[in-house]
Every structure is written in C-alpha cells, then in structure tokens.
Design a protein around this motif. Structure first.
Motif, short mmCIF file in Angstrom:
data_model
loop_
_atom_site.label_atom_id
_atom_site.label_comp_id
_atom_site.label_asym_id
_atom_site.label_seq_id
_atom_site.Cartn_x
_atom_site.Cartn_y
_atom_site.Cartn_z
N GLU A 162 0.82 -1.20 0.00
CA GLU A 162 0.00 0.00 0.00
C GLU A 162 0.86 1.25 0.00
O GLU A 162 0.56 2.23 -0.70
CB GLU A 162 -0.92 0.00 1.22
N ARG A 181 0.89 3.95 -3.00
CA ARG A 181 0.48 5.32 -2.69
C ARG A 181 1.56 6.30 -3.15
O ARG A 181 1.24 7.34 -3.73
CB ARG A 181 0.26 5.47 -1.18
N ALA A 205 1.35 6.63 -6.86
CA ALA A 205 0.25 7.51 -7.28
C ALA A 205 0.65 8.97 -7.13
O ALA A 205 0.37 9.81 -8.00
CB ALA A 205 -0.99 7.21 -6.45
N GLU A 206 1.30 9.32 -6.03
CA GLU A 206 1.72 10.70 -5.81
C GLU A 206 2.79 11.12 -6.81
O GLU A 206 2.77 12.25 -7.32
CB GLU A 206 2.21 10.86 -4.37
N SER A 238 -2.77 14.52 -1.31
CA SER A 238 -2.99 13.15 -0.88
C SER A 238 -3.03 13.16 0.65
O SER A 238 -2.00 13.36 1.30
CB SER A 238 -1.84 12.25 -1.38
N HIS A 246 -8.30 7.75 3.21
CA HIS A 246 -7.22 8.49 2.55
C HIS A 246 -7.69 8.83 1.14
O HIS A 246 -8.03 7.96 0.36
CB HIS A 246 -5.94 7.66 2.50
N ARG A 247 -7.68 10.11 0.81
CA ARG A 247 -8.15 10.55 -0.50
C ARG A 247 -7.00 11.14 -1.30
O ARG A 247 -6.05 11.68 -0.73
CB ARG A 247 -9.24 11.61 -0.34
N ILE A 248 -7.13 11.11 -2.60
CA ILE A 248 -6.25 11.86 -3.48
C ILE A 248 -7.15 12.72 -4.35
O ILE A 248 -8.10 12.23 -4.97
CB ILE A 248 -5.33 10.95 -4.32
N ASP A 300 -11.03 7.89 -3.62
CA ASP A 300 -10.54 7.12 -2.47
C ASP A 300 -9.27 6.39 -2.89
O ASP A 300 -9.29 5.54 -3.79
CB ASP A 300 -11.62 6.14 -2.04
N LEU A 301 -8.16 6.71 -2.25
CA LEU A 301 -6.88 6.11 -2.63
C LEU A 301 -6.86 4.62 -2.31
O LEU A 301 -6.19 3.83 -3.00
CB LEU A 301 -5.73 6.83 -1.93
N LEU A 345 -8.08 2.77 -5.35
CA LEU A 345 -7.07 2.69 -6.40
C LEU A 345 -6.00 1.66 -6.06
O LEU A 345 -5.60 0.84 -6.90
CB LEU A 345 -6.42 4.06 -6.63
N VAL A 346 -5.53 1.70 -4.82
CA VAL A 346 -4.48 0.77 -4.41
C VAL A 346 -5.00 -0.66 -4.40
O VAL A 346 -4.32 -1.61 -4.84
CB VAL A 346 -3.95 1.17 -3.01
#
Length: 847
Positions: free
Chosen positions: A514, A518, A521-522, A600, A643-645, A735-736, A739-740
């Motif tokens: 995770e 994450r 993604a960032e 994020s 946790h949101r992005i 919602d991250l 995605l993960v």
C-alpha cells in the motif's frame, strides 16, 4: 520566559558569554529562542548623576536648567521633566551615548542655554515606564537600593560618575527561553540558575527563600483573616499571611528595571513584589487589600452557573459551574490561579495586605483559562501543575520584601489550609541500567554530582543510587528512565555519546504494498504536471455551506474540535476539495496564471449517529451504493478517516503536464489526468453521469474503480467558484484505498509475445444523447469476446447529420489471437456480435 543575564549571574555566574551559555542550555534540553538586549545598545556614556540645583529656564516655562555632578565636574543640562529637583540621584546620558531607539545624545542649545547631556526617564532607558518624568534612583542622594542575591542592602552614597550599568540592568543580555511544559522549575530565575549550575559546575548561591521576614505585627493572623476551602481536590493548598502598616508607592528603581527586563510592567511596590517573587520562584502569588475583604474571610469554591465578576483587566466575565473562585462574603474576589478581581485590588489607599500563595489543580486551570480566553503569567505556570510545597518558598521571599520595601509589619502566623500533600518521590537508579540505556559508561560519582546539582537528594547503595525527587521536579521525574535522562543530558550527549550503528540482526526495512503504490500515485500526479499541496486537516465550519452541501448530507456535519486553534479551524474536513480551493484562491490572488495542484491526505467523516442514520462516505473496499447517486453507501463499520487523493486545475494545465501545458482545464482534461493516474497503477476506471452539490450539472461524473464507487470528477459549480473568487475550476477526488486495492502495478504478470498480426477496425455508431459512453464501451467489450483485445472511444460528434437527441461515437477496435492469424470470417463474426449488442442498447451504425 525572559531571564535578564545579570539576574541570573546573581545566583549562578557561569563565566561565559551569553551566546555560549544559550548554546549550552539548548544542547542540554533548555531551548533558548534568542538572546535579546535590555535598554541601550551599549552601556558606555550612561552614568549616575546628582542634581545640585534645578532653576527655571529664563525663556521657557516648562524647562529647568539643572546643574548636575556627573563625576567629571559640574555640567549644565536642560530638563523638561516636571519632577526634577535638587538632591536627586538620577541616570544621565552623556554626549555620545546612544538611546535604545538609536538617538545619539550630543550637546545642544535649548532656548539659548547650552545643554551637555540628558537626564533620563525609565522609558528613555528602556527599563520601564515613567509617565511622571525622569527616573529617580534615590531622592536625597544618601544611597540607593539594589538587589544582591535578594538580600536588600542600603549602600553608601552613590558616587556621581558611577557607570549606570552597575546600578540598573541596561545594555545587558536577556535570555528568552522556550520552556517545555514539564520543566516548571525553569519558569523561575532560580530554577534556571540551578540548571546553569548543573551543566557548568559554577557555584550556586543559597536559595533566596531560605530567610524569612521577622513577624513584628500585632496579634495573630487568625485575628485578621480566615480561609475555607470547599474544593480541596481543586485547591490542594492555600496559604495566607497578613501585613499591616503597608505603604504603597513606586518600587525602587532596581526592582522596576528588573521587572521590565523580564517582561513585566511595574505597577506599585506590593504588586511588583508579587511579580518579582513569581519570576524568581516560579510560584505565582496574589495580594488582596484586606480592608476590602469583608471580615477578612475568604472561601474557595466553584462558581454558580452564570456567576459574574469584573477582573483586574476591567472585563466582566461569566463563569460556569467548573470554574474555581476565591470569594469573600459578598461574592467572587478572584479567579483561582488566573486573575484577581477589582473588588479587592491593591491601590494607593491600601494599608493592610493579605498575601495569598496557593496551589491549584492544573487541569482545571487550563480548562478555565481556555474557556474564558484569559491567559496570564500565573495561569501559564499553574496549568503545568505545581507542587504544593512551593507555596511557602514564595511566602517567605515575598514577606521579606514587603517588610523591607513597603515598611510593612508581618502579623505572626500563617494560614495554611492543605489537603494531603504528595510525599516526596523516591526512585532507584541502577548503574547497569544507565549504561545499558545510554550506551556509555558514566562513573557513579559523576552521576551523584549531576543529580545533586539539580537538587535531587542522593544516597549511594552499592552500585545503585537511592534518589529523592525535589518538589519542583515532582511531576516531571517519575521513573528511573527520567533520572537516566537527567544524568545523560548534564553529562553531555552531544560531547560524549558514542556514534554507533543500530543492531538490526540482518533485518531490512521496507515499504508495504500500500505504501509503495500510494507513493507511485503521488509520483504520477507530479509527473502529470500537478504540484503537491498540504492543507490543514482543520477547516471552517461554514465550508459545507460554501460547498452547497445540504443539512442532511453527513459531509455538512463535520466532527467538531473541542479545543480549536481558532474559529476558522474548529472542524475536521470531510473533503479535500475545500483545501484545494483555498490554495487555488491564494495562488490566483498572487497573480498565478494557472493552478494545477493535488493533495494526498485523510478526511474525517461522521460516524453513524444514535438514531441509526448511517454516514455517507466513499470507500473502495466493498461495493457501496449506486454510481448514479452520491457514490456512497451504508455499512456497519465505515472508514471514518479514509485516505483521499484529489486534484484541482484552474485556468489551463501547467507546462510539463501530460498534454504539454496550455490545454484548457475542463472536464475532459481532468478525466484524462485521472485515467493516466489509474493507468500508472493498472487500476480499471469507469465513469457514469452523476451530480454533486458542488459540481456543475451535466459536467460531472461518478468514478468507479474496478466496478466499485470511489469518487467524483467534474467542473466546480459556478456558485462555489464565486465563494473562492475563482472564475472556473475542475477537479476530482478519489478514495486512494480503492485505487491501491484494484491496482495491478507491481504484480509479477506476463504475457507471451506473439508475432501474429492484429486486425484494426473503426466503428461509428449513433446512440441516444443520454447514453453514457461507458455503457457503450462495456457492451462492445462484452460482445467482442476474447478476440477483441481493446476498444477505445476516440471521437464524439453531435449535429444535424445524426439528428436531434442523438450523438455519434467512434471506436477503434483491435482483434488479435495469441496462437494464429485471424481469418476474415472470425473477425466478421465478432463484428456482427458487436453490432447486435449495440442495437440492443439503441445504437445504429453510421455508413
């Protein structure tokens, strides 16, 4: 905490420059924010003078021509102060001296009379306030009062020409300490001196409270006053002494200057003595005008709900039922541990004083101070929790000063109402534990020395030490490890602690899946041209209204903070959109032509209430609700800190973005960004029309990840943009965890390379305008079967050629088999199946 260097030196002189001492204190755990300066930048040119005569100026009614002896002969100084008079001992700035504001004194003619210098006021010297004129060191020239380890002495005549720095703290350094809450001892000058003694080994002067005042008043203390404590759990100790024949007046110059250097405003001798004793001992005190306390009876109790009192700052305050008050027979007379009331204030008419030195419950003081938005020097100390034993230290010191400086007579006896005082804490310090924890050997003799310097009682018991904790460290040093910390820091961790690598025993740290995804993604968002921002987790409660969220939307009912930093930061955010809009607004206000930002972070959603109503929330862990709704649902245990992005673009995409910059920031641009982000993770996305209160109708969509609702995408509603002074904006929030959870990136997958060619075909189909492209895409993929490897929508057309209520979507189809070259018949079969599926959803092929 401001500590004038000369005051510190009276108790412990480390024989080092203030800057060097500040660095040493910082390295041993007492942070010094800066080393300031009191008064003039340099002391040269300031001397003691004696006024020999003061005659009216021949040409000015408000000026006087003074003959002043400054040690180098008699000189003429023209002075405009109304209180200047012959016989006074005064501070003089000679020509060439520089005042605190930078003004340089020189010779000048004032209305025809030459003046060679300046007789100074406390304000001009920067050592206090002097509304009545010049600072008079002593009226008749027979001597001056000054402090030497706080044993007040009367000296012989102050010789004219004596450097003023020997009499007053001018041009001297002041250490400004950032005292940590656990070190209440360092809220007093003597406590800081003990710390300097411990780290430097310099001699420490005797405790200033060791000597008490003689009790020469008439009768006993019980004849004048009484104290009742109704809440001993909130007032563990209340001590009181009575003084008669008190003369109220200005404090001596040395006391005023010392208080001013420590950041206190001189008021009168009684109040100044209480402040002086507090600054020296760390124990606050309060003086009552005893004649204004009916019957001399004080009661400590909690307030009645809504009870009121006017405090010393001339503000009427209202209390709740948990506020502790000190009351007389007529009502409240002071807020316990915070501020006194006007009703019993010491004034020029005061002749009898009741001196209160009490101990209060720190948690209650902190709560009341915050509730009333009233913070004082006393409350800042009491809220850290002082030990009841400190009360009598301040009583003895202040009593001596009241007798010597105010001519007061101490009435025999002390009222002492105390609950059970905590016994002295005793700890065992094991020698092997010191070495095991610090990783270095410290001789036992050195351990004893360090602890005794800090005021601990120490007895040697073999390899161990039996240690008694002093009262001013009672609530700080509670375990053996605390003693080890004291020994280690005084010994010098920066100088003696060896450099070693940690013993990892072959273990290697790493990131979880995770965490890796994450970060990927960032990184992907930065690669797509978006700058990362970090917003506050706290927000304005009115943000929900600005986002047009309805009252029944759980996102409009955030978690409220019980002790907010400010009203604008009193709620926990339920979406990152507000933070992104705040940053965009500030950047646009500073002239930024375009803004492309992402964040994020976590948001904080309400939990199901007692009525059983479930909170709306976004989650990708399980299927939640309908994509066409609020992309949120109900579960028994919602993730209340997901946790949101989120991303936001204003104007156009920034240079370096995925489209090279300059592309208008609209719905389709941000849709491409979100798809590119998902592509980096290998997470499948889908979009369906949906509305959010803060998004533009018809230009928004719900986002699904791997078939599960996970967020929103769209152009921000014009009314919301107006709230943030933006012309337009577009963004998304996902919602991250979704995605993960759906990501394929990082998994070890492979596919055999095939040399068999693909068959590419384009297909244009007319469908009803309300049909989502995603539904068309799903129908094509389903009908195409295994041979259809991909289907991409690459064109949209609306116009008269397709008729009203319709739109034309063009798709590029790729057919391929891994083990053979496809025949025309195979492709035609799949193509026919696709066309049939399109007809079922209302599609018609274009010619």
């Amino acid at each position: 905490m401001r500590v004038p260097y000369s005051w510190l030196q009276e108790y412990c002189d480390p024989d080092m420059e203030p800057g060097a001492l500040a660095e040493r204190l910082a390295m041993t755990g007492t942070e010094v924010e800066r080393v300031g300066l009191v008064g003039p930048p340099v002391a040269e040119g300031f001397v003691v003078g004696r006024v020999l005569s003061a005659e009216p100026h021949p040409d000015a009614d408000r000026l006087r021509v003074c003959a002043v002896d400054t040690g180098d002969g008699e000189r003429t100084i023209v002075c405009g102060a109304p209180n200047v008079a012959a016989g006074q001992t005064v501070p003089v700035a000679l020509p060439g001296a520089t005042l605190p504001g930078g003004q340089k004194i020189g010779k000048a003619k004032l209305r025809g009379v030459e003046s060679a210098g300046m007789i100074c006021s406390a304000t001009e010297l920067g050592v206090g306030e002097s509304p009545d004129g010049i600072l008079v060191l002593y009226e008749d020239g027979s001597g001056a009062l000054y402090a030497d380890h706080d044993h007040i002495k009367r000296t012989g005549s102050l010789v004219p020409g004596t450097p003023l720095a020997e009499v007053l703290p001018i041009a001297e350094p002041v250490l400004e300490l950032e005292v940590t809450p656990n070190r209440v001892d360092c809220f007093g000058v003597y406590g800081v001196a003990r710390e300097v003694h411990a780290i430097s080994g310099a001699a420490l002067a005797p405790e200033p409270w060791a000597e008490d005042a003689p009790a020469e008043g008439e009768g006993g203390v019980d004849d004048y006053a009484s104290v009742t404590v109704e809440v001993p759990e909130l007032c563990p100790r209340f001590t009181a002494r009575v003084f008669t024949d008190v003369t109220i007046g200005p404090s001596p110059a040395w006391l005023q200057a010392r208080l001013a250097a420590a950041g206190q405003r001189p008021i009168n001798n009684v109040v100044d003595i209480t402040n002086y004793a507090m600054l020296l001992t760390a124990q606050p005190l309060h003086a009552f005008d005893l004649d204004r306390v009916p019957g001399g009876a004080l009661t400590v109790r909690v307030a009645a709900e809504g009870e009121k009192m006017r405090t010393l700052d001339d503000v009427e305050r209202t209390f709740d039922a948990e506020t502790v008050l000190v009351c007389d027979a007529d009502g409240p007379s002071g807020i316990a541990g915070i501020m006194g009331g006007q009703v019993s204030e010491v004034s020029a008419e005061t002749t009898s004083v009741l001196l209160e030195v009490a101990n209060w419950n720190g948690t209650n003081i902190l709560r009341t101070s915050r509730l009333l938005s009233l913070r004082s020097e006393a409350s800042s100390r009491f809220e850290k929790q002082l030990h009841p034993e400190l009360c009598m230290r301040a009583q003895r010191l202040a009593s001596r000063l009241l007798v010597e400086l105010c001519g007061a007579k101490l009435v025999p006896g002390t009222i002492d109402v105390a609950a059970e005082i905590p016994p002295a804490r005793k700890l065992v310090l094991r020698g092997e534990r010191v070495e095991g924890l610090l990783g270095m050997s410290i001789p036992q003799a050195d351990q004893v020395t360090y602890l005794e310097r800090l005021g601990f009682g120490v007895e040697v018991a073999g390899r161990d030490l039996e240690v008694t904790v002093p009262p001013d460290r009672h609530y700080d040093v509670t375990r053996e490890v605390d003693l080890i910390e004291e020994v280690g820091r005084v010994h010098g961790l920066d100088e003696h602690l060896p450099s070693t690598l940690p013993a990892v025993a072959g273990r290697v740290g790493g990131l979880t899946r995770e965490q890796r995804l994450r970060r990927r993604a960032e990184d992907a968002m930065r690669d797509l041209g978006f700058d990362e921002v970090v917003g506050w987790s706290f927000t304005d409660p009115g943000e929900a209204g600005r986002l047009r969220l309805s009252e029944d939307d759980p996102r409009a009912n955030p978690v409220v903070i019980s002790n907010p930093l400010s009203e604008d930061q009193s709620a926990m955010r339920t979406t990152v959109l507000g933070s992104l809009l705040d940053v965009a607004q500030r950047n646009r206000a500073q002239g930024a032509a375009r803004v492309s930002i992402y964040e994020s972070a976590r948001v904080y959603l309400p939990t199901p209430g007692p009525t059983g109503r479930k909170a709306l929330y976004i989650s990708g862990n399980r299927p939640v609700g309908s994509l066409a709704g609020e992309f949120a649902g109900e579960r028994g245990a919602p993730d209340v800190e997901p946790h949101r992005i989120g991303a936001l673009a204003v104007g156009s995409l920034a240079p370096g973005s995925w489209r090279g910059g300059g592309e208008p920031a609209d719905f389709f641009a941000l849709k491409g960004v979100l798809e590119a982000l998902a592509g980096q993770l290998g997470a499948p996305l889908a979009f369906e029309p949906a509305e959010q209160p803060f998004l533009h109708p018809g230009r928004s969509a719900a986002v699904a990840v791997d078939g599960e609702a996970a967020g929103w995408l769209g152009e921000v509603h014009p009314l919301v943009c107006r709230e943030w002074d933006l012309e337009a904006a577009v963004g998304f929030e996902v919602d991250l965890a979704a995605l993960v959870g759906a990501a394929r990136a990082g998994e070890e997958t492979f596919e055999d390379v095939t040399s068999y060619p693909a068959v590419n075909q384009d297909l244009a189909v007319v469908v009803p305008i309300e049909l989502p492209a995603a539904e068309l895409h799903r129908a094509v993929l389903s009908a195409g079967g295994e041979l259809l490897r991909s289907a991409e929508v690459f064109d949209l057309y609306e116009g008269k050629q397709v008729g009203a209520g319709g739109k034309s979507l063009a798709l590029r189809l790729e057919f391929r088999a891994a083990d053979r070259t496809l025949t025309d018949e195979e492709v035609a079969e799949r193509r026919a199946a696709i066309e049939s599926a399109l007809k079922e959803i209302g599609g018609t092929l274009r010619g």
